[in-house]
Design an enzyme around this catalytic site. Structure first.
Site, PDB file in Angstrom:
ATOM      1  N   SER A 150       0.789  -1.223   0.000  1.00 31.27           N
ATOM      2  CA  SER A 150       0.000   0.000   0.000  1.00 31.27           C
ATOM      3  C   SER A 150       0.825   1.280   0.000  1.00 31.27           C
ATOM      4  CB  SER A 150      -0.936   0.014   1.210  1.00 31.27           C
ATOM      5  OG  SER A 150      -0.207  -0.050   2.422  1.00 31.27           O
ATOM      6  N   LYS A 183     -12.374  -0.401  -2.064  1.00 31.78           N
ATOM      7  CA  LYS A 183     -11.490   0.226  -3.043  1.00 31.78           C
ATOM      8  C   LYS A 183     -12.076   0.027  -4.441  1.00 31.78           C
ATOM      9  CE  LYS A 183      -7.467  -0.002  -0.038  1.00 31.78           C
ATOM     10  NZ  LYS A 183      -8.220  -0.326   1.192  1.00 31.78           N
ATOM     11  N   HIS A 185      -5.108  -3.815  -2.735  1.00 30.30           N
ATOM     12  CA  HIS A 185      -4.642  -2.841  -3.723  1.00 30.30           C
ATOM     13  C   HIS A 185      -4.287  -3.486  -5.057  1.00 30.30           C
ATOM     14  CE1 HIS A 185      -4.439   0.587  -0.932  1.00 30.30           C
ATOM     15  NE2 HIS A 185      -4.086  -0.307  -0.033  1.00 30.30           N
TER      16      HIS A 185
END
Length: 389
Positions: free
Chosen positions: A179, A238, A207
């Site tokens: 990250s 996300k 991610h």
């Protein structure tokens, strides 16, 4: 700490340049935020990688599910579960190529819940040095022995695995995409060590999903084998444009988590609309992931190339996380503040989020950013950086 010492502790944080505060914004579009005073800012500190938070299908799915209430009313094992959550779990499991999946309230809680339930005092967890805080904290509460290996160093990891024998279970835990630096874990090498040392490989794809891999399935797919991990942790907050987290693995492992993971058992379930939004976003990713990720790739390449050619100390990479290392935390704060004055929002990342001496600004580029937004932001960042030299 004594409560009376809190003012001095806060002063110390401020003096070190690591004092933080919450800024209020309302997202008008995936890339445009509005402050309480009505000022508008182009956003480069969001993890909304494909810009799906404002997609019509996602909003409509959430709105439709609101007829079943704004909240769930209780924990799933005591109060039952909305159809939307169970449907999302089945969908997520198919997407990950796993037998089953389990939704948690956040990605952070997913890592805590997985490691707390699976690892015990007779086990050893091998954890990458740059893993996310949720993995670090999950290791701490697991009661297992924790061995931290140098970042992305499979050779060092193998040495540590030899030096730490156990009659219990070995776990290897890693972020897929890290990250803070945006680099990619050497998953094939970790899978080889998993096989050789009879370990269980857990990969956090927070991610990576929707960012790398041919169809957005993350790190395993990036390396040509989506099934490299034994368990994957994903986030709904996300790429999937909602809130929550999800673990995907074998039927037995997920059933064990349902029955033994305290962060799952004792948490009120997410709302039906939250689950419905994530489910709809996952459908968009499946149907349009190729084109969306192509657009994301173009935007990332433009920003990386522009900042690097201007002489900024950009960490090399290919993912949507673009760190510019400044070293000094106060310098990072000043640069971010200068960009904000020009209505560009980005993050000043300082210890303890990153090691001392590696403070940075971190940009996250999305598929929703326009060429004009990218150009304006890069010009602003370059000018602010040169003013700080």
């Amino acid at each position: 700490m004594l409560i009376k010492d809190i003012p001095a502790a806060l002063q110390k944080l401020s003096a070190a340049g690591v004092y933080r505060h919450v800024a209020d914004f309302r997202m008008i579009t995936p890339t445009l935020a509005e402050s309480p005073s009505g000022e508008r800012f182009i956003v480069f500190n969001s993890n909304n990688y494909l810009g799906l938070t404002h997609r019509r299908e996602v909003i409509e799915a959430a709105a439709k599910a609101l007829q079943y209430g704004t909240g769930s009313g209780g924990a799933r094992l005591t109060s039952g579960s909305s159809f939307e959550i169970s449907r999302l779990e089945r969908h997520f499991a198919r997407f990950r190529g796993s037998e089953d999946a389990l939704v948690f309230n956040t990605g952070y809680m997913t890592n805590l819940g997985v490691l707390f339930a699976l690892a015990s005092k007779d086990d050893v967890i091998f954890s990458d040095a740059l893993n996310h805080a949720s993995i670090i904290d999950g290791c701490r509460i697991s009661r297992a022995k924790v061995v931290v290996y140098p970042h992305a160093d499979a050779e060092a990891l193998e040495k540590l695995m030899k030096e730490n024998p156990t009659d219990g279970q070995r776990f290897i835990v890693t972020d897929g995409v890290f990250s803070m630096d945006g680099d990619i874990a050497p998953l094939p090498e970790l899978a080889r060590l998993r096989d050789e040392y009879h370990a269980f490989l857990i990969t956090d794809e927070a991610h990576a999903a929707g960012v790398i891999g041919r169809t957005g399935r993350g790190t395993g797919e990036y390396f040509g084998n989506p099934g490299l991990s034994d368990l994957t942790v994903g986030t709904l907050s996300k790429t999937l444009a909602s809130e929550g987290g999800c673990a995907a693995s074998s039927k037995n492992v997920i059933e064990f988590l349902r029955n033994r993971s305290r962060p799952f058992i004792f948490s009120t379930a997410i709302s039906p609309s939250t689950a419905a939004a994530a489910d709809a976003a996952l459908t968009v990713l499946e149907n349009e992931g190729g084109s969306l990720m192509e657009r994301l790739g173009r935007n990332v390449a433009f920003m990386r190339k522009t900042l690097t050619e201007a002489g900024l100390p950009v960490v090399p990479g290919e993912t949507a996380i673009i760190p510019v290392i400044l070293g000094d935390p106060e310098k990072a704060v000043r640069l971010a503040a200068k960009c904000r004055e020009q209505h560009i929002l980005l993050s000043a990342i300082r210890p303890p989020s990153v090691p001392v001496g590696t403070s940075r600004i971190r940009l996250t580029v999305t598929a929703a950013h326009t060429e004009e937004e990218l150009s304006r932001a890069s010009e602003t960042i370059i000018r602010a950086f040169r003013e700080e030299l």
